[in-house]
Design a protein around this motif. Structure first.
Motif, PDB file in Angstrom:
ATOM      1  N   ARG B  79      11.352  26.101 -33.242  1.00  0.00           N
ATOM      2  CA  ARG B  79      12.839  25.410 -32.567  1.00  0.00           C
ATOM      3  C   ARG B  79      13.806  26.606 -31.480  1.00  0.00           C
ATOM      4  O   ARG B  79      13.540  27.916 -32.416  1.00  0.00           O
ATOM      5  N   ARG B  86      14.586  32.076 -31.671  1.00  0.00           N
ATOM      6  CA  ARG B  86      13.527  31.373 -31.700  1.00  0.00           C
ATOM      7  C   ARG B  86      12.496  31.309 -33.208  1.00  0.00           C
ATOM      8  O   ARG B  86      12.663  32.234 -33.718  1.00  0.00           O
ATOM      9  N   GLN B  87      12.699  29.721 -33.877  1.00  0.00           N
ATOM     10  CA  GLN B  87      11.835  30.276 -34.809  1.00  0.00           C
ATOM     11  C   GLN B  87      10.479  29.334 -35.178  1.00  0.00           C
ATOM     12  O   GLN B  87      10.864  28.011 -34.773  1.00  0.00           O
ATOM     13  N   VAL B  89       8.354  27.265 -36.959  1.00  0.00           N
ATOM     14  CA  VAL B  89       8.840  26.173 -38.561  1.00  0.00           C
ATOM     15  C   VAL B  89       7.261  26.388 -38.736  1.00  0.00           C
ATOM     16  O   VAL B  89       7.147  25.631 -40.017  1.00  0.00           O
ATOM     17  N   ASP B 204       8.442  35.557 -35.192  1.00  0.00           N
ATOM     18  CA  ASP B 204       9.391  34.957 -35.106  1.00  0.00           C
ATOM     19  C   ASP B 204       8.850  33.426 -36.053  1.00  0.00           C
ATOM     20  O   ASP B 204       9.771  32.486 -36.285  1.00  0.00           O
TER      21      ASP B 204
END
Lengths: 255, 255
Positions: B79, B86-87, B89, B204
DNA sequence: CGCAAACCTTAACATAGGTTGTTGCTGCCC
DNA sequence: GGGCAGCAACAACCTATGTTAAGGTTTGCG
């Protein structure tokens, strides 16, 4: 306004008879339910309820508890590390579901009551919702499924919060999440709602220290984004808060 | 040993014919499957496959894609915040499932290929797994359900990692997660496995900066807990790593 | 063979957030 | 009515991690 104690610890409850509403309201929003189904939900909420005081353990880590519905009060899923650090993984609000129907994994988190809590047996609901035509589910089945999917969405939001947002953004995002969820359950006005959480609890949810939660709250007050006192929040500038938090509303069902 | 490029970008694939194995192996471990079901899985993996290069978009944020199975290669759910943060998930490994059967919410995350990737259509599997006797599901239905529940467990682990663990602990924890998952898919030896990830990708996922991931990797090497080079990891001291990460194995199904 | 892109590594510096400790308020209980 | 418990608030200091910037290495490609 009465300064309400942050940790009411079992004092006030919802007005008698209002218990069924959050669950009915929430499930009714996730799918259109027949009168019979609404009645079944109301029945479950009237049925014999399990009561726990604040800090009570709803189920321990590793358990596989039968499905229950949170009828009133706040709870959370929490995990503890060996050295005592704690992370709240999710908040559970009135209208939320807790266990899962049988084929299930041992829960990786304990569930804890944060206030006094009332739990209804949700097994009849799952039985009614899933015994029928499997893929194209009945209204109730769809609603329960949607609730499950929403929980996953919330978990992903939580991952983004903790991974990539600052303390300030995290707090903003959490407040918006809670506001929307409480509104779905019929427990929030436009801008204000009751937040029966200690700053320590907020810290464990936001992955911060208590002190820093306090700093962050102060800052947000000074910025006139929120008011927070006596367990009541008022969101003064919803749009500003939204843009700070990069918040997008929790989606509903679509197929 | 050949120094394998971290971002192979489409060069090597699995040996032809090996594609079906991760999915079969994984689902077979989650529930006991009949020969017919195993054949159906193999068939799906042989069927027309969708191929994407590294960095390809499997589905965008907000989509509601039909169920697919990752047959080979690595991918992730990711996401992005408005300002470009940005991550990641979740990581998606061979044998993992990506979409969901129809009553579904718009995905809050995009899915991105991290290496070259092959995707199989998983709709027949879901159809076969869930059309039948609903509550007491057949083997395949149970396996698919278990896969979904496991994904949720992983998400919670990720929340704890990001919320309460240090960089060092996060890295340890992620490596152990990946090792276990890859082993389930038949893609890890006892201690070593291929890790086709850039330090930027790790950053990230871990909620860290690239520079700090590098520092942390260096430190872990110096501590002789792992070796990491050329896209291969070797876990030198599994028990030590486990205790650093406070790691508990991902549970299997129980009812 | 040599260049360019992508990646890893390192260093110097900046800062968000953690830690410890103290204060003060409020409600509760003996 | 005084002491105690739980919580919010604030200050001083410390550390983990982020930022910027620069070199070094590997890979792929013309």
């Amino acid at each position: 306004m009465l300064p309400v104690r942050l940790h009411p610890g079992g004092s006030e409850g919802p007005p008698p008879g209002a218990e069924a509403q959050p669950l009915q309201r929430r499930l009714g929003r996730l799918a259109s339910l027949s009168p019979a189904e609404m009645a079944m939900i109301a029945e479950a909420c009237r049925g014999p309820l399990r009561e726990l005081p604040a800090r009570g353990e709803i189920h321990p880590e590793g358990a596989c508890p039968p499905p229950a519905a949170l009828v009133s009060g706040w709870a959370c899923r929490i995990r503890m590390l060996a050295d005592g650090r704690r992370q709240i993984v999710a908040f559970l609000l009135p209208g939320d579901l807790i266990g899962r129907p049988p084929p299930c994994l041992p829960a990786p988190c304990a569930a804890l009551a944060l206030t006094r809590v009332l739990l209804a047996d949700a097994q009849p609901l799952f039985a009614a919702g899933f015994t029928e035509h499997p893929p194209t589910q009945t209204g109730l089945g769809r609603a329960l499924r949607a609730a499950e999917l929403q929980e996953e969405v919330l978990l992903r939001d939580q991952v983004v919060r903790l991974g990539r947002q600052t303390a300030y953004e995290r707090l903003a995002s959490l407040l918006l999440e809670l506001r929307q969820r409480l509104e779905t359950a019929g427990l929030a006005q436009q801008r204000g709602f009751a937040l029966p959480l200690t700053q320590e609890v907020l810290a464990d949810a936001l992955g911060l220290s208590v002190v820093h939660v306090n700093r962050t709250v102060q800052q947000m007050r000074r910025d006139r984004l929120i008011e927070l006192r006596g367990g009541q929040v008022i969101i003064l500038q919803p749009e500003a808060l939204r843009s700070v938090a990069d918040w997008q509303d929790i989606p509903g069902l679509r197929d």
